[in-house]
Design an enzyme around this catalytic site. Structure first.
Site, PDB file in Angstrom:
ATOM      1  N   PRO A  50      -3.128   2.464 -10.254  1.00  0.00           N
ATOM      2  CA  PRO A  50      -3.392   3.732  -9.552  1.00  0.00           C
ATOM      3  C   PRO A  50      -3.016   3.556  -8.089  1.00  0.00           C
ATOM      4  CG  PRO A  50      -5.438   2.501  -9.877  1.00  0.00           C
ATOM      5  CD  PRO A  50      -4.346   1.742 -10.591  1.00  0.00           C
TER       6      PRO A  50
ATOM      7  N   GLN B  43      -8.411   7.735 -13.191  1.00  0.00           N
ATOM      8  CA  GLN B  43      -9.336   6.924 -12.394  1.00  0.00           C
ATOM      9  C   GLN B  43     -10.227   7.830 -11.555  1.00  0.00           C
ATOM     10  OE1 GLN B  43      -8.585   4.713  -8.648  1.00  0.00           O
ATOM     11  NE2 GLN B  43      -9.026   2.880  -9.842  1.00  0.00           N
TER      12      GLN B  43
ATOM     13  N   CYS C 174     -11.887   0.286  -3.940  1.00  0.00           N
ATOM     14  CA  CYS C 174     -11.152   0.896  -2.813  1.00  0.00           C
ATOM     15  C   CYS C 174     -11.752   0.435  -1.484  1.00  0.00           C
ATOM     16  CB  CYS C 174     -11.200   2.424  -2.907  1.00  0.00           C
ATOM     17  SG  CYS C 174     -10.329   3.191  -1.521  1.00  0.00           S
TER      18      CYS C 174
ATOM     19  N   LYS D  56     -12.275  -1.117 -12.046  1.00  0.00           N
ATOM     20  CA  LYS D  56     -11.309  -1.859 -11.217  1.00  0.00           C
ATOM     21  C   LYS D  56     -12.036  -2.292  -9.946  1.00  0.00           C
ATOM     22  CE  LYS D  56      -6.605  -1.400  -9.315  1.00  0.00           C
ATOM     23  NZ  LYS D  56      -6.766  -1.214  -7.866  1.00  0.00           N
TER      24      LYS D  56
ATOM     25  N   ASN E  53      -4.455  -8.275 -11.466  1.00  0.00           N
ATOM     26  CA  ASN E  53      -3.718  -7.392 -10.548  1.00  0.00           C
ATOM     27  C   ASN E  53      -3.550  -8.075  -9.187  1.00  0.00           C
ATOM     28  OD1 ASN E  53      -4.721  -4.732  -8.437  1.00  0.00           O
ATOM     29  ND2 ASN E  53      -2.707  -4.860  -9.335  1.00  0.00           N
ATOM     30  N   GLY E  54      -2.367  -7.924  -8.655  1.00  0.00           N
ATOM     31  CA  GLY E  54      -2.089  -8.412  -7.308  1.00  0.00           C
ATOM     32  C   GLY E  54      -0.793  -9.167  -7.219  1.00  0.00           C
ATOM     33  N   ASP E  55       0.161  -8.595  -6.448  1.00  0.00           N
ATOM     34  CA  ASP E  55       1.380  -9.308  -6.033  1.00  0.00           C
ATOM     35  C   ASP E  55       2.404  -9.551  -7.132  1.00  0.00           C
ATOM     36  OD1 ASP E  55      -0.051  -9.415  -3.682  1.00  0.00           O
ATOM     37  OD2 ASP E  55      -0.615 -11.515  -3.899  1.00  0.00           O
TER      38      ASP E  55
ATOM     39  N   ARG F 257       2.507  -2.165  -5.900  1.00  0.00           N
ATOM     40  CA  ARG F 257       3.550  -2.079  -4.870  1.00  0.00           C
ATOM     41  C   ARG F 257       4.922  -2.552  -5.341  1.00  0.00           C
ATOM     42  NH1 ARG F 257       0.473  -5.552  -0.789  1.00  0.00           N
ATOM     43  NH2 ARG F 257      -0.136  -6.408  -2.810  1.00  0.00           N
TER      44      ARG F 257
HETATM   45  C1  LIG Z   1      -0.454   3.243  -1.435  1.00  0.00           C
HETATM   46  C2  LIG Z   1      -1.525   2.619  -2.290  1.00  0.00           C
HETATM   47  C3  LIG Z   1      -2.512   3.413  -2.832  1.00  0.00           C
HETATM   48  C4  LIG Z   1      -3.512   2.844  -3.639  1.00  0.00           C
HETATM   49  N1  LIG Z   1      -4.436   3.659  -4.224  1.00  0.00           N
HETATM   50  C5  LIG Z   1      -5.329   3.133  -5.103  1.00  0.00           C
HETATM   51  C6  LIG Z   1      -6.192   3.984  -5.855  1.00  0.00           C
HETATM   52  O1  LIG Z   1      -6.142   5.213  -5.767  1.00  0.00           O
HETATM   53  N2  LIG Z   1      -7.083   3.386  -6.699  1.00  0.00           N
HETATM   54  C7  LIG Z   1      -7.149   2.012  -6.844  1.00  0.00           C
HETATM   55  O2  LIG Z   1      -7.960   1.517  -7.623  1.00  0.00           O
HETATM   56  N3  LIG Z   1      -6.317   1.210  -6.164  1.00  0.00           N
HETATM   57  C8  LIG Z   1      -5.406   1.725  -5.329  1.00  0.00           C
HETATM   58  N4  LIG Z   1      -4.515   0.917  -4.708  1.00  0.00           N
HETATM   59  C9  LIG Z   1      -4.527  -0.528  -5.013  1.00  0.00           C
HETATM   60  C10 LIG Z   1      -3.554  -0.838  -6.161  1.00  0.00           C
HETATM   61  O3  LIG Z   1      -3.945  -0.183  -7.352  1.00  0.00           O
HETATM   62  C11 LIG Z   1      -3.511  -2.351  -6.436  1.00  0.00           C
HETATM   63  O4  LIG Z   1      -4.794  -2.795  -6.793  1.00  0.00           O
HETATM   64  C12 LIG Z   1      -3.042  -3.129  -5.227  1.00  0.00           C
HETATM   65  O5  LIG Z   1      -1.931  -2.521  -4.600  1.00  0.00           O
HETATM   66  C13 LIG Z   1      -2.682  -4.581  -5.615  1.00  0.00           C
HETATM   67  O6  LIG Z   1      -1.683  -4.598  -6.600  1.00  0.00           O
HETATM   68  P1  LIG Z   1      -0.125  -4.846  -6.219  1.00  0.00           P
HETATM   69  O7  LIG Z   1      -0.061  -6.140  -5.474  1.00  0.00           O
HETATM   70  O8  LIG Z   1       0.567  -4.879  -7.537  1.00  0.00           O
HETATM   71  O9  LIG Z   1       0.280  -3.702  -5.340  1.00  0.00           O
HETATM   72  C14 LIG Z   1      -3.530   1.441  -3.878  1.00  0.00           C
HETATM   73  C15 LIG Z   1      -2.532   0.650  -3.309  1.00  0.00           C
HETATM   74  C16 LIG Z   1      -1.535   1.219  -2.530  1.00  0.00           C
HETATM   75  C17 LIG Z   1      -0.459   0.330  -1.965  1.00  0.00           C
END
Ligand SMILES: Cc1cc2nc3c(=O)[nH]c(=O)nc-3n(C[C@H](O)[C@H](O)[C@H](O)COP(=O)(O)O)c2cc1C
Length: 306
Positions: free
Chosen positions: A14, A68, A98, A137, A196-198, A220
């Site tokens: 999300p 979510q 969040c 989450k 989740n992450g990176d 991302r």
């Molecule tokens: C622009 C943006 C908006 C996000 N919005 C949400 C959200 O609405 N709900 C949520 O649980 N996490 C949100 N996240 C976190 C991501 O879901 C994820 O946990 C986080 O980016 C780490 O994963 P990644 O390294 O694959 O980006 C957001 C992240 C970004 C960059």
């Protein structure tokens, strides 16, 4: 449809202001096994249903559709999961990670990691109010790194699976996701754990897989690159990138006003342009372009000459 954990699902994370109907749909076309809406305020769903309606648009291309929600009032969360707006979703995820100050100050998102009793009440009440799978989450912790206790609480309160972004709230997006912490949660959990992450490529996916998780969520790394899902599944298909962007835009045009869309879509277009040659001059052109079709033409030319 339910998530099939035997197939090691790749889930689109999300992302508020990002995971719109168009982006979820193109990510699905490249193999995302499940997609999650932007976070939806359980309260705002009733005060501003039109906004939630637009955030909860889906297409048949999406496989497992997850909504979510966030909030701190169990009653509102129950009303939200039972509302018509969320009826078409296969699964409900609760945001307890969040870090945004405006969310945390209301005792929502990651603030719930400091109140296991309220967080548990929310999980069990939401679970009791829907026949669908419910997931949570969360992060490593808000005031303390209590992710082990928190994961156990989610399980005890009836969560069907959990998604763990292994950074503290204070970290924001800095540093690296703590894979050891993810491995520890996975080793103890009796329910599936999504890491989740990176994750941005095959090596980072392999690193996450080494924790033993049952699936992954990708945020991302997919920005401007929804075909990442195909790459991670070993499908090195030729991607017609401009066709992807056009499809993303066309799906949004079906539902959103052009005047709003031309401002909204810019960030996506800049992400799509990010890895192209002459990225800096391209960025400038896209950032100042006022018309969506003109922007698409600029991108089309850039993709052709790349
Ligand atoms: C622009 C943006 C908006 C996000 N919005 C949400 C959200 O609405 N709900 C949520 O649980 N996490 C949100 N996240 C976190 C991501 O879901 C994820 O946990 C986080 O980016 C780490 O994963 P990644 O390294 O694959 O980006 C957001 C992240 C970004 C960059």
């Amino acid at each position: 449809m339910k998530i099939d954990f035997k197939e090691f699902p790749l889930i689109l994370a999300p992302m508020a202001g990002v995971t719109d109907i168009g982006f979820r749909s193109v990510a699905s076309s490249f193999g995302a096994d499940a997609t999650v809406t932007e976070m939806l305020s359980a309260r705002a769903m009733f005060h501003n249903p039109k906004k939630t309606e637009l955030m909860t648009l889906t297409t048949a291309e999406e496989r497992v559709k997850i909504a979510q929600i966030f909030g701190h009032e169990p009653d509102f969360m129950v009303k939200a999961v039972q509302s018509d707006l969320l009826a078409k979703f296969d699964s409900i995820d609760i945001n307890m990670g969040c870090p945004a100050p405006k969310i945390v100050k209301n005792g929502e998102g990651s603030a719930l990691m400091d109140d296991l009793s309220l967080a548990g009440k929310i999980v069990s009440t939401v679970k009791g109010a829907t026949g669908r799978p419910v997931s949570v989450k969360f992060r490593k912790g808000h005031k303390t790194e209590n992710f082990m206790d928190f994961a156990a609480m989610c399980e005890d309160c009836g969560a069907d699976f959990i998604t763990f972004h292994a950074r503290t709230v204070a970290q924001g997006y800095s540093g690296k996701a703590d894979l050891e912490a993810i491995a520890k949660v996975k080793a103890k959990a009796k329910i599936p754990v999504i890491g989740n992450g990176d994750i941005v490529d095959l090596p980072s996916l392999e690193a996450m897989k080494s924790t033993g998780v049952d699936g992954v969520m990708i945020g991302r790394g997919s920005l401007g690159k929804p075909w990442l899902f195909a790459e991670l599944k070993g499908n090195n298909m030729r991607v017609d990138k401009i066709a992807v962007v056009e499809k993303h835009v066309a799906l949004l045009r079906e539902h959103f006003e052009e005047s709003w869309l031309k401002l909204y879509i810019r960030k996506h277009l800049l992400w799509y342009a990010a890895n192209l040659p002459m990225a800096a001059s391209l960025r400038l052109k896209l950032a100042t372009c006022e018309d969506i079709d003109e922007c698409l033409e600029i991108l089309r030319k850039a993709f052709v000459s790349a």
